[in-house]
Design a protein around this motif. Structure first.
Motif, short mmCIF file in Angstrom:
data_model
loop_
_atom_site.label_atom_id
_atom_site.label_comp_id
_atom_site.label_asym_id
_atom_site.label_seq_id
_atom_site.Cartn_x
_atom_site.Cartn_y
_atom_site.Cartn_z
N PRO A 41 14.78 41.30 69.14
CA PRO A 41 15.94 42.01 68.61
C PRO A 41 16.76 42.69 69.70
CG PRO A 41 14.01 42.46 67.28
CD PRO A 41 13.52 41.73 68.48
N ILE A 42 16.09 43.23 70.72
CA ILE A 42 16.81 43.89 71.81
C ILE A 42 17.56 42.87 72.64
CG2 ILE A 42 16.51 45.32 73.87
CD1 ILE A 42 14.03 46.52 72.51
N VAL A 43 16.95 41.72 72.89
CA VAL A 43 17.61 40.65 73.64
C VAL A 43 18.87 40.20 72.90
CG1 VAL A 43 17.41 38.23 74.32
CG2 VAL A 43 15.57 39.82 74.84
N ILE A 44 18.77 39.99 71.60
CA ILE A 44 19.92 39.54 70.81
C ILE A 44 21.02 40.58 70.82
CG2 ILE A 44 20.69 38.97 68.48
CD1 ILE A 44 17.96 37.66 68.02
N ALA A 45 20.65 41.86 70.69
CA ALA A 45 21.66 42.93 70.73
C ALA A 45 22.38 42.95 72.07
CB ALA A 45 20.99 44.27 70.47
N SER A 46 21.63 42.77 73.17
CA SER A 46 22.23 42.81 74.50
C SER A 46 23.12 41.60 74.75
CB SER A 46 21.13 42.90 75.56
OG SER A 46 21.67 42.99 76.84
N LEU A 47 22.64 40.41 74.38
CA LEU A 47 23.41 39.20 74.64
C LEU A 47 24.67 39.11 73.78
CD1 LEU A 47 20.54 36.54 74.87
CD2 LEU A 47 21.83 37.55 76.75
N GLY A 48 24.57 39.54 72.53
CA GLY A 48 25.68 39.38 71.61
C GLY A 48 26.64 40.55 71.54
N TRP A 49 26.15 41.76 71.84
CA TRP A 49 27.00 42.95 71.69
C TRP A 49 27.10 43.78 72.96
CZ3 TRP A 49 24.52 40.58 67.79
CH2 TRP A 49 25.21 40.39 66.60
N GLY A 50 26.56 43.30 74.06
CA GLY A 50 26.74 43.95 75.34
C GLY A 50 25.53 44.73 75.82
N SER A 51 25.52 44.99 77.12
CA SER A 51 24.38 45.65 77.74
C SER A 51 24.14 47.05 77.19
CB SER A 51 24.58 45.73 79.26
OG SER A 51 24.64 44.45 79.83
N VAL A 52 25.22 47.76 76.87
CA VAL A 52 25.06 49.13 76.35
C VAL A 52 24.28 49.09 75.04
CG1 VAL A 52 26.27 51.18 75.51
CG2 VAL A 52 27.16 49.94 77.48
N GLY A 199 16.04 34.03 71.97
CA GLY A 199 17.11 34.96 71.62
C GLY A 199 18.47 34.45 72.02
N ALA A 200 18.57 33.80 73.19
CA ALA A 200 19.84 33.21 73.62
C ALA A 200 20.26 32.08 72.68
CB ALA A 200 19.71 32.69 75.05
N ALA A 201 19.30 31.28 72.24
CA ALA A 201 19.62 30.19 71.32
C ALA A 201 20.13 30.73 69.98
CB ALA A 201 18.39 29.31 71.09
N VAL A 202 19.51 31.80 69.49
CA VAL A 202 19.95 32.41 68.23
C VAL A 202 21.34 33.00 68.37
CG1 VAL A 202 19.48 34.27 66.59
CG2 VAL A 202 17.60 32.86 67.44
N THR A 203 21.57 33.72 69.47
CA THR A 203 22.88 34.35 69.68
C THR A 203 23.96 33.30 69.88
OG1 THR A 203 21.67 36.11 70.82
CG2 THR A 203 24.05 36.16 70.97
N ARG A 204 23.64 32.21 70.57
CA ARG A 204 24.61 31.13 70.77
C ARG A 204 24.96 30.47 69.44
NH1 ARG A 204 21.81 28.43 73.92
NH2 ARG A 204 22.57 29.37 75.85
N ALA A 205 23.95 30.28 68.59
CA ALA A 205 24.20 29.66 67.28
C ALA A 205 25.11 30.52 66.41
CB ALA A 205 22.87 29.41 66.57
N SER A 206 25.06 31.84 66.61
CA SER A 206 25.92 32.74 65.84
C SER A 206 27.33 32.83 66.40
CB SER A 206 25.30 34.14 65.80
OG SER A 206 25.36 34.75 67.08
N GLY A 207 27.54 32.23 67.58
CA GLY A 207 28.85 32.24 68.19
C GLY A 207 29.17 33.50 68.98
N ARG A 208 28.17 34.33 69.24
CA ARG A 208 28.42 35.59 69.93
C ARG A 208 27.96 35.59 71.40
NH1 ARG A 208 30.50 39.66 67.09
NH2 ARG A 208 30.22 40.86 69.02
N LEU A 209 27.49 34.49 71.90
CA LEU A 209 27.00 34.43 73.27
C LEU A 209 28.09 33.87 74.17
CD1 LEU A 209 24.62 34.87 75.21
CD2 LEU A 209 23.94 32.51 74.75
N PRO A 210 28.68 34.69 75.03
CA PRO A 210 29.75 34.18 75.90
C PRO A 210 29.24 33.27 77.01
CG PRO A 210 29.29 36.50 76.39
CD PRO A 210 28.48 36.15 75.18
N ARG A 211 28.00 33.45 77.43
CA ARG A 211 27.46 32.64 78.54
C ARG A 211 27.25 31.20 78.06
NH1 ARG A 211 23.79 34.19 83.15
NH2 ARG A 211 22.86 32.25 83.89
N PRO A 212 27.74 30.22 78.81
CA PRO A 212 27.49 28.83 78.43
C PRO A 212 26.01 28.48 78.55
CG PRO A 212 28.52 28.94 80.59
CD PRO A 212 28.54 30.33 80.05
N LYS A 213 25.61 27.41 77.89
CA LYS A 213 24.21 27.02 77.90
C LYS A 213 23.80 26.56 79.29
CE LYS A 213 20.82 24.22 75.43
NZ LYS A 213 20.60 23.23 74.36
N ASP A 214 22.70 27.12 79.78
CA ASP A 214 22.19 26.75 81.10
C ASP A 214 21.30 25.52 81.01
OD1 ASP A 214 22.87 29.13 83.04
OD2 ASP A 214 22.16 30.09 81.21
#
Length: 315
Positions: A41-52, A199-214
């Motif tokens: 949950p913390i990873v998803i929050a950081s990736l999708g809504w920012g480090s803060v 977590g990156a895969a989940v956030t990317r699927a939701s459309g909130r991950l700005p980082r392209p897939k590595d």
């Protein structure tokens, strides 16, 4: 200033992570599986809504555990080992800068160079190591005292059922005490990397991950300094005592990192080859059933890191 939506996500993520971790605090064996996904949950929050949002969720997870059990030490333990490394991983994944060479045509957004995967993995290793060392200090980890207590426990459990001498029991307890500081960081590095990937895969699927897939198999690695740190830590492990325990924690986290690099190399080198699925299945099955093949991939990871270092020097 954190946005209200990000603050709400941080609140939900922090509380969820704390509840997933709570089973370990009450020492529930059935909750261990839930605790392994506590960083997500913390990873998803950081990736999708920012480090803060990620760091706020980490702090809220610790506060939630402390409030639930009335124990500040339990709250600090989840922050050190679970919450903060997850927030750090999400933070480094979100770092980017404009690329040195931009396309000539005007584009709505500039091309970005994202923080490389070797740096992210090294950040996870460093945060996990520091978290485990802090947790050891918080728990007043004393190898000598733990060794005596474990020897007494083994002696009482053995009783008349085993023909083990006091010297053999002492050697067994010493081995266990030396393995604990090594195994805990190694397991946590693996847990955090898996949670970051999912977590990156989940956030990317939701459309909130700005980082392209590595391309993980092609770009996974570690900085060359990690080889030096592992060599120094391995030597200091021979010291025993507190210095040996600290060195074991560093060695355990780095060993897990190099093992992951070795596994990524296997995935990369088997691409497009016949029987790839069988090779991957056999490798992971051997690790799960026999354990010691992990060392093979650790060596491969070290060799891959050294190879990249030599290639960088040539260029």
């Amino acid at each position: 200033m954190i946005r209200p939506s990000a603050l709400l996500v941080a609140l939900v993520a922090g509380v969820t992570s704390a509840l997933l971790f709570a089973g370990l605090v009450v020492e529930s064996a059935t909750a261990i599986g839930l605790a392994l996904v506590a960083p997500m949950p913390i990873v998803i929050a950081s990736l999708g809504w920012g480090s803060v949002a990620g760091f706020a969720a980490a702090a809220l997870a610790g506060l939630t555990i402390a409030a639930l059990f009335g124990d500040a030490a339990s709250g600090l333990s989840i922050i050190a080992t679970i919450a903060l490394p997850a927030a750090v991983a999400g933070h480094f994944c979100g770092l980017a800068r404009p690329a040195a060479a931009q396309p000539a045509n005007d584009m709505p957004s500039p091309r970005l160079d994202w923080y490389p995967l070797p740096g992210i993995l090294f950040a996870v290793i460093a945060s996990v190591t520091l978290g485990c060392l802090f947790y050891g200090w918080l728990a007043d980890f004393d190898p000598a005292a733990l060794n005596d207590a474990l020897s007494d426990a083994l002696r009482q459990q053995a009783g008349m059922q085993a023909e083990l001498t006091d010297a053999q029991l002492q050697q067994l307890s010493q081995l266990v005490v030396r393995l604990v500081p090594f195994a805990q960081p190694a397991l946590l590095v693996l847990v955090h990397v898996v949670n970051l990937y999912v977590g990156a895969a989940v956030t990317r699927a939701s459309g909130r991950l700005p980082r392209p897939k590595d391309d993980v198999p092609a770009s996974a690695g570690l900085p060359w300094i990690a080889i030096v740190l592992l060599a120094v830590a391995a030597l200091l492990c021979l010291e025993g005592g507190l210095i040996g325990a600290v060195a074991a924690a560093v060695a355990g986290a780095l060993t897990a990192g190099f093992t992951l690099v070795g596994l990524a190399a296997m995935h990369r080198r088997t691409r497009g080859r016949a029987g790839r699925g069988l090779v991957l299945f056999a490798a992971y099955a051997a690790i799960l059933l026999l354990t010691f093949p992990i060392l093979v991939f650790t060596v491969i990871g070290i060799m891959e890191t050294a190879r990249v270092r030599r290639a960088g020097k040539r260029h």
